[in-house]
Structure formats: structure tokens, C-alpha cells
Design a protein around this motif. Structure first.
Motif, short mmCIF file in Angstrom:
data_model
loop_
_atom_site.label_atom_id
_atom_site.label_comp_id
_atom_site.label_asym_id
_atom_site.label_seq_id
_atom_site.Cartn_x
_atom_site.Cartn_y
_atom_site.Cartn_z
N LEU A 140 46.53 32.62 44.73
CA LEU A 140 47.83 32.64 44.05
C LEU A 140 48.11 34.04 43.54
O LEU A 140 47.27 34.66 42.90
CB LEU A 140 47.82 31.64 42.89
CG LEU A 140 49.01 31.66 41.93
CD1 LEU A 140 50.31 31.35 42.66
CD2 LEU A 140 48.81 30.64 40.81
N PHE B 217 50.56 36.11 41.07
CA PHE B 217 51.46 35.80 39.95
C PHE B 217 52.67 36.72 39.92
O PHE B 217 52.63 37.84 40.40
CB PHE B 217 50.70 35.95 38.63
CG PHE B 217 49.66 34.92 38.41
CD1 PHE B 217 49.94 33.75 37.74
CD2 PHE B 217 48.38 35.10 38.91
CE1 PHE B 217 48.98 32.79 37.54
CE2 PHE B 217 47.40 34.14 38.70
CZ PHE B 217 47.71 32.98 38.02
N ASP C 294 53.85 38.22 37.31
CA ASP C 294 53.58 39.44 36.54
C ASP C 294 52.30 40.12 37.01
O ASP C 294 51.67 40.85 36.25
CB ASP C 294 53.52 39.12 35.04
CG ASP C 294 52.43 38.11 34.72
OD1 ASP C 294 51.77 37.64 35.66
OD2 ASP C 294 52.24 37.79 33.55
N ALA D 282 49.31 39.99 36.98
CA ALA D 282 48.05 39.59 36.32
C ALA D 282 46.87 40.38 36.84
O ALA D 282 45.77 39.85 36.97
CB ALA D 282 47.82 38.08 36.49
N PHE E 201 43.79 42.94 36.60
CA PHE E 201 42.89 43.26 35.50
C PHE E 201 43.02 44.76 35.21
O PHE E 201 42.41 45.59 35.88
CB PHE E 201 41.45 42.91 35.87
CG PHE E 201 41.30 41.51 36.37
CD1 PHE E 201 41.86 40.44 35.69
CD2 PHE E 201 40.61 41.24 37.54
CE1 PHE E 201 41.73 39.14 36.15
CE2 PHE E 201 40.48 39.95 38.01
CZ PHE E 201 41.04 38.90 37.32
N SER F 285 41.93 46.64 32.97
CA SER F 285 40.80 47.41 32.46
C SER F 285 39.88 47.86 33.59
O SER F 285 38.98 48.65 33.39
CB SER F 285 40.02 46.57 31.46
OG SER F 285 39.62 45.37 32.07
N MET F 286 40.10 47.33 34.80
CA MET F 286 39.23 47.68 35.93
C MET F 286 39.94 48.67 36.85
O MET F 286 41.14 48.88 36.76
CB MET F 286 38.91 46.43 36.75
CG MET F 286 38.20 45.35 35.99
SD MET F 286 37.90 43.98 37.10
CE MET F 286 37.55 42.70 35.92
N PHE G 84 36.64 41.63 42.85
CA PHE G 84 36.36 40.64 41.80
C PHE G 84 36.02 39.26 42.36
O PHE G 84 34.99 38.67 42.01
CB PHE G 84 37.57 40.54 40.85
CG PHE G 84 37.31 39.70 39.64
CD1 PHE G 84 36.76 40.25 38.50
CD2 PHE G 84 37.61 38.34 39.62
CE1 PHE G 84 36.51 39.48 37.38
CE2 PHE G 84 37.36 37.57 38.51
CZ PHE G 84 36.81 38.14 37.39
N GLY G 85 36.88 38.75 43.25
CA GLY G 85 36.68 37.40 43.77
C GLY G 85 35.35 37.25 44.48
O GLY G 85 34.63 36.27 44.28
N SER H 113 45.52 50.33 35.25
CA SER H 113 46.58 50.55 34.26
C SER H 113 47.43 51.77 34.59
O SER H 113 48.47 51.98 33.99
CB SER H 113 45.96 50.71 32.88
OG SER H 113 45.00 51.73 32.89
N LYS H 114 46.98 52.59 35.58
CA LYS H 114 47.75 53.79 35.93
C LYS H 114 48.73 53.53 37.08
O LYS H 114 49.40 54.45 37.53
CB LYS H 114 46.79 54.90 36.39
CG LYS H 114 45.72 55.25 35.39
CD LYS H 114 46.22 56.29 34.42
CE LYS H 114 45.13 56.71 33.47
NZ LYS H 114 45.57 56.67 32.08
N LEU H 115 48.75 52.30 37.58
CA LEU H 115 49.53 52.04 38.79
C LEU H 115 50.98 51.69 38.50
O LEU H 115 51.31 51.23 37.42
CB LEU H 115 48.89 50.89 39.58
CG LEU H 115 47.45 51.11 40.05
CD1 LEU H 115 46.98 49.89 40.81
CD2 LEU H 115 47.33 52.35 40.91
N SER H 116 51.83 51.89 39.50
CA SER H 116 53.23 51.51 39.37
C SER H 116 53.37 50.02 39.73
O SER H 116 52.43 49.40 40.21
CB SER H 116 54.07 52.33 40.33
OG SER H 116 53.80 51.93 41.65
N ARG I 200 43.74 41.50 45.97
CA ARG I 200 42.69 40.80 45.25
C ARG I 200 42.59 39.35 45.74
O ARG I 200 41.51 38.78 45.86
CB ARG I 200 43.04 40.81 43.75
CG ARG I 200 42.03 40.17 42.87
CD ARG I 200 42.43 40.29 41.43
NE ARG I 200 43.66 39.53 41.15
CZ ARG I 200 44.26 39.51 39.98
NH1 ARG I 200 43.78 40.22 38.99
NH2 ARG I 200 45.36 38.81 39.79
N THR I 201 43.77 38.76 46.02
CA THR I 201 43.79 37.39 46.50
C THR I 201 43.35 37.29 47.96
O THR I 201 42.60 36.39 48.33
CB THR I 201 45.21 36.81 46.33
OG1 THR I 201 45.60 37.05 44.99
CG2 THR I 201 45.26 35.35 46.62
#
Lengths: 371, 324
Positions: A79, A81, A83, A85, A87, A89-90, A98-99, A132-135, A146-147
Motif C-alpha cells: 500500500l 499512502f 502522504d 509515510a 520514514f 529518519s532513515m 526496510f520491508g 527528510s531532504k527529498l522533494s 519501498r512497497t
């Protein structure tokens, strides 16, 4: 293949049923869009498929097997999302891996998959960057990557483009189309934006008030919607819908809605369609089928005469609004015609193009005949 | 319509014309003073607060460079000794250095315990259970008790024939002389402090946990994260700024710890539980070495400023970056 069987979701304390007995079969490799206004039950349906919510009743089958009791991570459904979603902090790499890490996959497999996914989504040079630096559109790619990294058999996208700016949205739409072709995934795409649905989906499922109103091939649904609600929803601008009954004056066929008569010059009713105020119908008139004529010329053959009450220029085309005693009609014309606000025009339509819906809103196979 | 049109040129025109420019220009007129001249009105207030805030600090700073003692002379007459006090404190005063290390050790132990307890409680409070709101208020109560009252209460509890020893005797562990051995006295201070301030960690961490966005957690669950890995890999990093802020606030407080130690042990036995504030207090009010005490206070101030700076460094960006 994924089947939704009488799928229902009721929230405790809510007065309406969020998802009301939905039946839908989605074929392998197909992209289907769940389209409908906010709060129509799209996201609830998605959450039930992925396993975030339990259905009140009904069943979900993947390849013939019920997945209701299968734990969320074993369903093989991804899935994305609205927004993202991601992570934050990574790093991008941390997100993509991650998965697989959670599934304790071997290190070299994780590395390989991350490389492959990053290449697929154009993130190869951003792997070491903090998320956190991405557009916005990069975050979206990371969320999709990631999915995809867990190789789901079914990919669910919940309004994936609605947080993006117009330009990024266009680019991402193409990207999704490319991914779909390259990976051959089964995709369920939730959106309230019909342009997105029309441009991406093989089939469109229209939902409203928790019900599935119509499921149809994308190419068919706009041209020939099976339900009057769909007709009023799809298209830009959507189809004009008149509600009333047929009657004749001096042998000429008219359609009357709240005291206004629309002339259907030269048309006659097919056998199944009845005349008279007892027989209630909906008529669908596509804005692009309506044409303008100057006042007076052949006006005895026109649908109606009315002044232009609204004008919206959209480049080559203009959308004109006509307000006839509270009934609004929209008509799409070539901007070169240079329509003027307030000028009175006669509206014409070929009666064969009018779609007739019966009183319960379902499309009738018959159309008006030309006598 | 006609009356409006007729009267407009005659009597409406003037006020209308007078009104329109004033409508558009009156807003800037109203807003200008706070923007420009307005700030000058705050000058007297600023001067007063500068005097009130800065002067004592400057006097204290000057004092720390002298050998002033109020029993001997006036500050004006005191000899200027330069960095002598600082040198004495940092190189020769073992009691001062020990007090600093002891306070840091106390901070380390207390903050670790408070954090672990506060976080566990906060995680428990994420679920719904009966009596949740009552327990919530109950858990916050210690924080609202005056430090003096806490110190006094625990002093009573830890007495040789106090309730704690009675319970220990009842369960067969035997009474403990809490305030007679340095390690036990230090433990008593730690227990008191942890009881008093765990609620603050609990409160801050709970609000942090409640503000963690839902979708990343859902995404992690779909990707197969177990509850433990979900917490450490996804939730914890998002909590880091909140955790750091909690640590900074508590560290600032615990470095200043005075009331509880004063009431429980007075720094004893010997100077084995003496915190930095208590030592400075004794310097000033027992020994009347005000200048020396002022120098000690400035060293502590500088050290805590540097410490807070380093504590905040890893999350500064996250805290200041409001965009995400």
C-alpha cells in the motif's frame, strides 16, 4: 485475481455504512481505479484489502483463497499512502530495504533488490540521502519503491498523486504507467480525480455512499455510463442531466422538466420508452454534443433558446453555461466561435446522441429514433 | 436606484471619496506605529529589565574576580584577584570537583531511570483501559508537589524507624540505616528524585507518542515490522527530538538540585551526597566566601551552557525544521 464478495464495513456509532456490500473482481495484471468523492468508502475498502481494517462482513479472496484471517504482512499486498509515510529518519536506502529487513532476507538479496528498485524509480544517486531532504515527488518514488521492494502481488495506491504539484503529478502519472507496463502488477488505485483514473486505469469502479455504482472499461464509461450518477460525475464538464418526462405538442416530441420544455425536433420514441407525465426518465446530454446556432436560424428545430450565463475559456475550447429557469446546461464549443456572455443562443443536439436513463437511473439500451 | 444615482454626485461623493483612500490607507496607518515608532516605546521597559537582569549578573561576575567576603569589607574595598578563584576551584578544590562529578553522576542515573520508567508508562498509556484518566492524574501528582515537601516527606520515610524500614523488616530484609553510608544516602536521593520527576518524562513522552504520525507506522506494519522493531526503527527516531527536549529540561533541573538533598542528607555523610548547588550554598552562607562561590557558580553556568548545546546538537535540525 482478487475478489471482493459482499464486502461491508460499518463503524460503530456511525449512521451510514462506510462500505456497503461491494462485489468486485479484479483480474491479474489489471489496473482498476476506485473513483468517487471524499468519504465514499474508497479508503476503507483499501484498508480492508490490505488488512489495516477488518471487514464487518463479506470476504476478500486472492487467487480463490480468503485472506481475511491472513496476517497483514503475509498478504503480499503493498500500500502506498497519500502522504507517502516515508520514514524520514532513515536514508532512501533504509526505506527501500526496510520491508526485506523485516522479513530477515539475506543481506546480498536486500542489496540487490535495493539497487534494482532504485534503478527502476530513478533513485540510484539518492540512496545515501536522508529521506527528510527529498522533494514531494522523490518521496513518492521512495514510498512506491519501498512497497515494490517486497515484491507484492497486488499494489494499492491511495490517492498517490494528490499531494504533488501539477507538474510533478503529470510526470508521476507517466511513471506509474511505465511501472505498470514493466512490472505487470495488479494495481488498485484510489482517487477522487477522474483525470487520473481515466489516464491510468483499465477499468474504473465508481463508488458513492459506500456503494459500488458502476464498474466499466475506462474507454466505455465516459462515453456510455450505465448509471445516471456516474454520468453526473464523470467528464469535464460532466454530462448534462435532465429529469422529467416525454410528451408531444402538435406532433413534435418534447422533454419536460419542471415546466420547461426541451424540443426534440425530428425525434420519436423507441418502443420501450413511454410518453406522458407518469413515466419519469433521465436524459443525458454530453456537453460536446450540444452545438450553438444563432438566434432565429432554424430555431424551431433547436432544443431550447437561452442566453449564455457563464463562460469558461479553456484554451481551444470554451465551456458555456445556460440557465433555463433554474436548469443549468453546459455546452463545450470551439473558442474560435467567440461566444459572448449574455448573448442569446439556440442550442442544438442530434437526438440520437441523447442517453436515456430509466427512473431508477440505469441506462437504457434504446435511444431516440429519427423519424 | 435612481435616488442613489441622483444623490451620489451631490452629497455622497465627498465622503465616498474621502472614505475610499482612508480605507486603504488607514490600515497601514494603524499598523505603522507598532512597526516603526512603536518599538521605541518599549525602550524604557527594556532598560529597566536590562538593569534588573544584567546588573546582578555583572556584579556577581565582578565579585568572582575579587576576594570579597561580607564579614570583612565592602565589595568596593575588596581586592581584585583576577582568575585566582577560578584557578583555586578548578585545580585545587577537590570538594568542588567531586561535587560536579557527583552531580553529573546523579543526573546520569536519575535521567536514565526516569526515562525508562517514563517511557514504559507512556507506552502503557497508549492503550485504553479502565481508570486511565484517574491514573493519568495520579501519575502526574508527584511533579506538582513542592520540592521541599518531597524532601521532607522522603526524609521521614527513610528514617531508621520510618515506614520504609518497617516494610523492609516486615518482608524480612531488615532495617537499613539510609543516611549513615554514602552509597545508601546517594540511593535515597536518587529514589526521591526519580519519584518526583518521572511524571515529567511520562507526560512529555506520552504527548510525543500521541503525535507520532499514524501512516509511517501503518506502512511499517504492512511491510512486516514486529512491534519491537516497529518501535525502535520507526517510532523511536520520530520521538528523538521530544526525548532530547525532555532530557535537556531535566538535566538543567537536576544540575541545580538543592532542596531534596538539603532536606534529606544536607550533603552528608561527610560530603558524600553534596550536589554542586549545595556546595555553593555552603560556600556562601556557611563560610561567607561569596566571591569564591560566585566563581563556582559561573563555572557551573558555563559548563551547563556548553552541555546543553551539545545535547541539542543531534536534533537541532529536526527541531528547527518545521517543514516536515
Amino acid at each position: 485475481m482478487i475478489e471482493l464478495i459482499d464486502l461491508t464495513k460499518e463503524y460503530p456509532g456511525a449512521t451510514v455504512t462506510a462500505v456497503d456490500k461491494i462485489n468486485l473482481t479484479i483480474h491479474e495484471g489489471e489496473t482498476i481505479a476506485l473513483l468517487g468523492p471524499s468519504g465514499c468508502g474508497k479508503t476503507s475498502t483499501l484498508n480492508m484489502i490490505v488488512g489495516l481494517e477488518k471487514p464487518t462482513s463479506g470476504d476478500i479472496k486472492v487467487k480463490g483463497r480468503s485472506i481475511i484471517d491472513v496476517p497483514i504482512e503475509k498478504r503480499g499486498i503493498g500500500l502506498v499512502f497519500q502522504d507517502y509515510a516515508v520514514f524520514t529518519s532513515m536514508t532512501v536506502e533504509g526505506n527501500l530495504s526496510f520491508g526485506l529487513e523485516m522479513k530477515n532476507a539475506p543481506k546480498d538479496k536486500i542489496k540487490q533488490t535495493v539497487q534494482k528498485t532504485a534503478a527502476l524509480l530513478g533513485l540510484s544517486d539518492k540512496l545515501k540521502l536522508k529521506a527528510s531532504k527529498l522533494s514531494g515527488s522523490e518521496l513518492q518514488r521512495v514510498a512506491i519503491g519501498r512497497t515494490l521492494a517486497i515484491e507484492p502481488s497486488i499494489l494499492l495506491l491511495d490517492e498517490p498523486l494528490s499531494n504533488l504539484e501539477a507538474e510533478a503529478r503529470l510526470a508521476m502519472r507517466q511513471e506509474l504507467r511505465r511501472l505498470r507496463q514493466e512490472l505487470g502488477l495488479t494495481i488498485i488505485y484510489v482517487t477522487h480525480d477522474q483525470v487520473e483514473a481515466l489516464s491510468l486505469a483499465d477499468r474504473i469502479a465508481i463508488m458513492n455512499f459506500g456503494r459500488l455504482i458502476e464498474v466499466e472499461k475506462t474507454s466505455v464509461i465516459v462515453e456510455n455510463p450505465a448509471d445516471v450518477l456516474v454520468a453526473q460525475f464523470l467528464g469535464s464538464p460532466p454530462m448534462n442531466v435532465l429529469k422529467g418526462y416525454f410528451h408531444k405538442i402538435d406532433g413534435v416530441l418534447y422533454f419536460r422538466q419542471s415546466g420547461v420544455d426541451f424540443r426534440l425536433s425530428g425525434a420519436r420514441l423507441p418502443n420501450e420508452v413511454e410518453e406522458g407525465s407518469k413515466f419519469f426518465y433521465f436524459l443525458g446530454l454530453k456537453p460536446e454534443d450540444l452545438s450553438l446556432g444563432p438566434q432565429g436560424s432554424d430555431s424551431h428545430k433547436s432544443l431550447i433558446e437561452a442566453p449564455i450565463s457563464g463562460l469558461e475559456r479553456r484554451g481551444y475550447d470554451s465551456v458555456l453555461s445556460f440557465n433555463v429557469k433554474g436548469i443549468e446546461l453546459k455546452c463545450e464549443v470551439d473558442s474560435a466561435q467567440n461566444p459572448k456572455l449574455g448573448s442569446k443562443k439556440a442550442l442544438f443536439i442530434n437526438p440520437e446522441n441523447i442517453v436515456i436513463f430509466n427512473r431508477s437511473g440505469r441506462r437504457m439500451d434504446k435511444r431516440l429514433l429519427i423519424s | 436606484m435612481s435616488s442613489l444615482a441622483a444623490s451620489a454626485p451631490l452629497d455622497i461623493q465627498e465622503p465616498a471619496e474621502g472614505q475610499r483612500p482612508s480605507l486603504s490607507s488607514s490600515e497601514p496607518n494603524l499598523r505603522k506605529p507598532p512597526g516603526h515608532q512603536g518599538r521605541f516605546f518599549t525602550v524604557p521597559g527594556q532598560i529597566v529589565s536590562l538593569i534588573v537582569l544584567i546588573t546582578p549578573l555583572l556584579v556577581a561576575l565582578y565579585m568572582s574576580f575579587t576576594d570579597w567576603s561580607p564579614t570583612r569589607s565592602s565589595l568596593k574595598a575588596a581586592a581584585f584577584v583576577g582568575l585566582e578563584n577560578y584557578k583555586e576551584l578548578l585545580i585545587y578544590d577537590n570538594r568542588f570537583l567531586e561535587a560536579i562529578l557527583r552531580t553529573l553522576l546523579l543526573a546520569l542515573i536519575c535521567l536514565s531511570l526516569e526515562f525508562v520508567l517514563g517511557l514504559s508508562l507512556a507506552v502503557l498509556f497508549l492503550r485504553n483501559f479502565r481508570g486511565k484518566s484517574f491514573l493519568f492524574s495520579a501519575f502526574l501528582t508527584p511533579m506538582m508537589v513542592l520540592p521541599v515537601v518531597v524532601g521532607y516527606t522522603f526524609w521521614m520515610l527513610f528514617q531508621s524507624n520510618g515506614p520504609i524500614n518497617q516494610i523492609l523488616t516486615l518482608i524480612g530484609l531488615g532495617a537499613i540505616e539510609w543516611f549513615k553510608s554514602p552509597a545508601l544516602a546517594f540511593s535515597a536521593v536518587v529514589i526521591t528524585e526519580v519519584w518526583h520527576w518521572t511524571p515529567l518524562f511520562f507526560l512529555i513522552l506520552l504527548s510525543g507518542l500521541n503525535n507520532v504520525p499514524e501512516n509511517p507506522i501503518r506502512a511499517a506494519v504492512i511491510l512486516g515490522a514486529s512491534p519491537r522493531r516497529l518501535f525502535w526503527k520507526v517510532v523511536f527516531p520520530m520521538l528523538r527530538p521530544v526525548i532530547t527536549v525532555a532530557f535537556v529540561i531535566r538535566a538543567m533541573e537536576i544540575i541545580k538540585i538543592f532542596d531534596e538533598v538539603f532536606l534529606l542528607t544536607r550533603g552528608g555523610p561527610g560530603s558524600s551526597t553534596e550536589s554542586i548547588s549545595l556546595y555553593i550554598y555552603k560556600l556562601a552562607f556557611n563560610d561567607f566566601q561569596l566571591a569564591y562561590g560566585a566563581a563556582a557558580a559561573f563555572i557551573v553556568l558555563t559548563a551547563s551552557l556548553i552541555m546543553v548545546h551539545f545535547l541539542l546538537m543531534p536534533v537541532r535540525e529536526q527541531l528547527l525544521d518545521k517543514g516536515r
